[in-house]
Write a protein that holds these residues in place. Structure first.
Motif, PDB file in Angstrom:
ATOM      1  N   VAL A  18       0.814  -1.219   0.000  1.00  0.00           N
ATOM      2  CA  VAL A  18       0.000   0.000   0.000  1.00  0.00           C
ATOM      3  C   VAL A  18       0.847   1.268   0.000  1.00  0.00           C
ATOM      4  O   VAL A  18       0.319   2.369  -0.219  1.00  0.00           O
ATOM      5  N   ALA A  19       2.127   1.163   0.268  1.00  0.00           N
ATOM      6  CA  ALA A  19       3.021   2.329   0.238  1.00  0.00           C
ATOM      7  C   ALA A  19       4.440   1.830   0.027  1.00  0.00           C
ATOM      8  O   ALA A  19       4.813   0.763   0.516  1.00  0.00           O
ATOM      9  N   ARG A  29       5.393   5.848  11.210  1.00  0.00           N
ATOM     10  CA  ARG A  29       4.135   6.555  11.398  1.00  0.00           C
ATOM     11  C   ARG A  29       2.992   5.814  10.705  1.00  0.00           C
ATOM     12  O   ARG A  29       1.868   5.762  11.209  1.00  0.00           O
ATOM     13  N   GLY A  30       3.278   5.239   9.553  1.00  0.00           N
ATOM     14  CA  GLY A  30       2.251   4.492   8.839  1.00  0.00           C
ATOM     15  C   GLY A  30       1.798   3.258   9.603  1.00  0.00           C
ATOM     16  O   GLY A  30       0.603   2.960   9.668  1.00  0.00           O
ATOM     17  N   VAL A  31       2.747   2.535  10.186  1.00  0.00           N
ATOM     18  CA  VAL A  31       2.396   1.344  10.965  1.00  0.00           C
ATOM     19  C   VAL A  31       1.528   1.726  12.160  1.00  0.00           C
ATOM     20  O   VAL A  31       0.530   1.059  12.469  1.00  0.00           O
ATOM     21  N   VAL A  32       1.896   2.819  12.845  1.00  0.00           N
ATOM     22  CA  VAL A  32       1.119   3.262  14.010  1.00  0.00           C
ATOM     23  C   VAL A  32      -0.280   3.710  13.582  1.00  0.00           C
ATOM     24  O   VAL A  32      -1.282   3.375  14.236  1.00  0.00           O
ATOM     25  N   ALA A  33      -0.370   4.476  12.493  1.00  0.00           N
ATOM     26  CA  ALA A  33      -1.677   4.957  12.021  1.00  0.00           C
ATOM     27  C   ALA A  33      -2.576   3.789  11.618  1.00  0.00           C
ATOM     28  O   ALA A  33      -3.776   3.788  11.915  1.00  0.00           O
ATOM     29  N   LEU A  34      -2.022   2.797  10.964  1.00  0.00           N
ATOM     30  CA  LEU A  34      -2.823   1.637  10.564  1.00  0.00           C
ATOM     31  C   LEU A  34      -3.235   0.806  11.776  1.00  0.00           C
ATOM     32  O   LEU A  34      -4.333   0.243  11.801  1.00  0.00           O
ATOM     33  N   ALA A  35      -2.367   0.743  12.778  1.00  0.00           N
ATOM     34  CA  ALA A  35      -2.728   0.001  13.990  1.00  0.00           C
ATOM     35  C   ALA A  35      -3.914   0.654  14.685  1.00  0.00           C
ATOM     36  O   ALA A  35      -4.764  -0.041  15.258  1.00  0.00           O
ATOM     37  N   ARG A  36      -3.983   1.995  14.658  1.00  0.00           N
ATOM     38  CA  ARG A  36      -5.138   2.687  15.257  1.00  0.00           C
ATOM     39  C   ARG A  36      -6.440   2.297  14.558  1.00  0.00           C
ATOM     40  O   ARG A  36      -7.503   2.294  15.164  1.00  0.00           O
ATOM     41  N   ALA A  37      -6.349   1.994  13.265  1.00  0.00           N
ATOM     42  CA  ALA A  37      -7.532   1.610  12.492  1.00  0.00           C
ATOM     43  C   ALA A  37      -7.722   0.098  12.464  1.00  0.00           C
ATOM     44  O   ALA A  37      -8.483  -0.406  11.631  1.00  0.00           O
ATOM     45  N   ASN A  38      -7.029  -0.620  13.347  1.00  0.00           N
ATOM     46  CA  ASN A  38      -7.138  -2.081  13.438  1.00  0.00           C
ATOM     47  C   ASN A  38      -6.710  -2.773  12.151  1.00  0.00           C
ATOM     48  O   ASN A  38      -7.291  -3.792  11.741  1.00  0.00           O
ATOM     49  N   VAL A  39      -5.691  -2.218  11.504  1.00  0.00           N
ATOM     50  CA  VAL A  39      -5.122  -2.822  10.299  1.00  0.00           C
ATOM     51  C   VAL A  39      -3.710  -3.295  10.624  1.00  0.00           C
ATOM     52  O   VAL A  39      -2.857  -2.501  11.021  1.00  0.00           O
ATOM     53  N   SER A  67      -6.825   4.464   2.479  1.00  0.00           N
ATOM     54  CA  SER A  67      -7.590   5.615   2.984  1.00  0.00           C
ATOM     55  C   SER A  67      -6.956   6.186   4.248  1.00  0.00           C
ATOM     56  O   SER A  67      -6.876   7.412   4.419  1.00  0.00           O
ATOM     57  N   VAL A  68      -6.509   5.307   5.146  1.00  0.00           N
ATOM     58  CA  VAL A  68      -5.878   5.766   6.387  1.00  0.00           C
ATOM     59  C   VAL A  68      -4.586   6.522   6.084  1.00  0.00           C
ATOM     60  O   VAL A  68      -4.335   7.611   6.627  1.00  0.00           O
ATOM     61  N   LEU A  69      -3.755   5.973   5.208  1.00  0.00           N
ATOM     62  CA  LEU A  69      -2.493   6.633   4.871  1.00  0.00           C
ATOM     63  C   LEU A  69      -2.734   7.980   4.194  1.00  0.00           C
ATOM     64  O   LEU A  69      -2.000   8.942   4.425  1.00  0.00           O
ATOM     65  N   ALA A  70      -3.770   8.055   3.364  1.00  0.00           N
ATOM     66  CA  ALA A  70      -4.079   9.327   2.705  1.00  0.00           C
ATOM     67  C   ALA A  70      -4.537  10.370   3.722  1.00  0.00           C
ATOM     68  O   ALA A  70      -4.147  11.548   3.647  1.00  0.00           O
ATOM     69  N   SER A  71      -5.374   9.956   4.689  1.00  0.00           N
ATOM     70  CA  SER A  71      -5.848  10.904   5.694  1.00  0.00           C
ATOM     71  C   SER A  71      -4.723  11.372   6.607  1.00  0.00           C
ATOM     72  O   SER A  71      -4.749  12.492   7.109  1.00  0.00           O
ATOM     73  N   GLU A  72      -3.731  10.512   6.817  1.00  0.00           N
ATOM     74  CA  GLU A  72      -2.598  10.878   7.665  1.00  0.00           C
ATOM     75  C   GLU A  72      -1.471  11.563   6.871  1.00  0.00           C
ATOM     76  O   GLU A  72      -0.441  11.919   7.442  1.00  0.00           O
ATOM     77  N   GLU A  73      -1.683  11.715   5.561  1.00  0.00           N
ATOM     78  CA  GLU A  73      -0.680  12.335   4.680  1.00  0.00           C
ATOM     79  C   GLU A  73       0.658  11.611   4.798  1.00  0.00           C
ATOM     80  O   GLU A  73       1.706  12.201   5.074  1.00  0.00           O
ATOM     81  N   ILE A  74       0.607  10.318   4.578  1.00  0.00           N
ATOM     82  CA  ILE A  74       1.811   9.488   4.578  1.00  0.00           C
ATOM     83  C   ILE A  74       1.996   8.946   3.168  1.00  0.00           C
ATOM     84  O   ILE A  74       1.113   8.270   2.636  1.00  0.00           O
TER      85      ILE A  74
END
Length: 252
Positions: A18-19, A29-39, A67-74
């Motif tokens: 995905v990136a 940062r991407g791993v942490v952001a995805l973990a927040r979304a249960n991914v 979608s999560v990565l786009a919202s977090e601008e990663i």
């Protein structure tokens, strides 16, 4: 052996990139952001770029992950570097590049604060020229100004506006704290749909959207183990039969 190889090929087929081309900070940062979304995401070395990383998720998680990565601008957009068209940069271009680099450094400092989603810093530092100051009308001189936009995750800002002004004023020579405008905006939280909620299959917890895939994998594994057990049992029976055939019959 064939069953294990088949499962490995199946697992690779169920993963999606995905990136890619991320530096380590953006990858983390991407791993942490995805973990927040249960991914569940895995950070792996990117073979196409040395020192870069990529993020891999399950096939069913790819759409949500993007979608999560786009919202977090990663990955984070990089500040454009001002360059002069000629071989030797002009004083104006060199000065603009130094101001842009200064704003980028302040953005990184603000972005490192826990709870800050991102920060944007705009600096207006006029050229200090004694002649311009002497010709200024009504005794007014141009002064440096700045505007700072901070987007944060929590309901309350993680840093006070006065502290932001102190940080920016301390980094820019001649910039007064009262000449700095600070705007703080809360980033809306992503709403998880029903298929993003966790479901349990025995001791394993996965998202509801991944539950059918997990059941399929476990079913294939169970069938493979059952077939392997049956083959071992058949082999044991055959070995026993051959052993009985080779043993001499006792003469009475």
């Amino acid at each position: 052996m064939r069953v294990a190889l088949g499962l490995a090929v199946f697992a690779l087929g169920c993963s999606r990139e995905v990136a890619a081309g991320l530096d380590e900070a953006d990858a983390n940062r991407g791993v942490v952001a995805l973990a927040r979304a249960n991914v569940d995401a895995e950070k792996m070395a990117d073979p196409t770029a040395e020192g870069r990383f990529k993020l891999v998720v399950g096939r069913d998680e790819a759409t949500v992950a993007i979608s999560v990565l786009a919202s977090e601008e990663i990955p984070r957009p990089r500040s454009a570097v001002v360059t002069a068209p000629g071989i030797i940069p002009s004083p104006e271009a060199d000065r603009a590049a130094r101001i842009a680099a200064m704003a980028s450094q302040i953005e990184r400092s603000l972005g490192s604060i826990d709870g800050v989603h991102d920060a944007r810093v705009h600096l207006d530092v006029p050229l200090t020229d004694p002649l311009v100051a002497a010709l200024a009308t009504e005794g007014k001189t141009l002064r440096a100004t700045a505007s700072v936009l901070i987007r944060h995750r929590s309901a309350n800002p993680p840093i006070q506006a006065d502290d932001v002004r102190k940080l920016v004023a301390g980094a820019v020579s001649g910039l007064a704290p009262e000449s700095i405008a600070v705007v703080m905006v809360q980033v809306p939280q992503m709403t998880l749909t029903g298929d993003r909620e966790l479901a349990h299959l025995g001791p394993i917890a996965v998202t509801r959207g991944s539950l059918p895939t997990l059941r399929w994998v476990l079913g294939v594994a169970f069938i493979g183990l059952f077939g392997l057990g049956a083959a071992l049992l058949a082999l044991a029976v055959r070995v026993r039969r051959l052993k009985d055939e080779r043993e001499p019959v006792p003469v009475r």
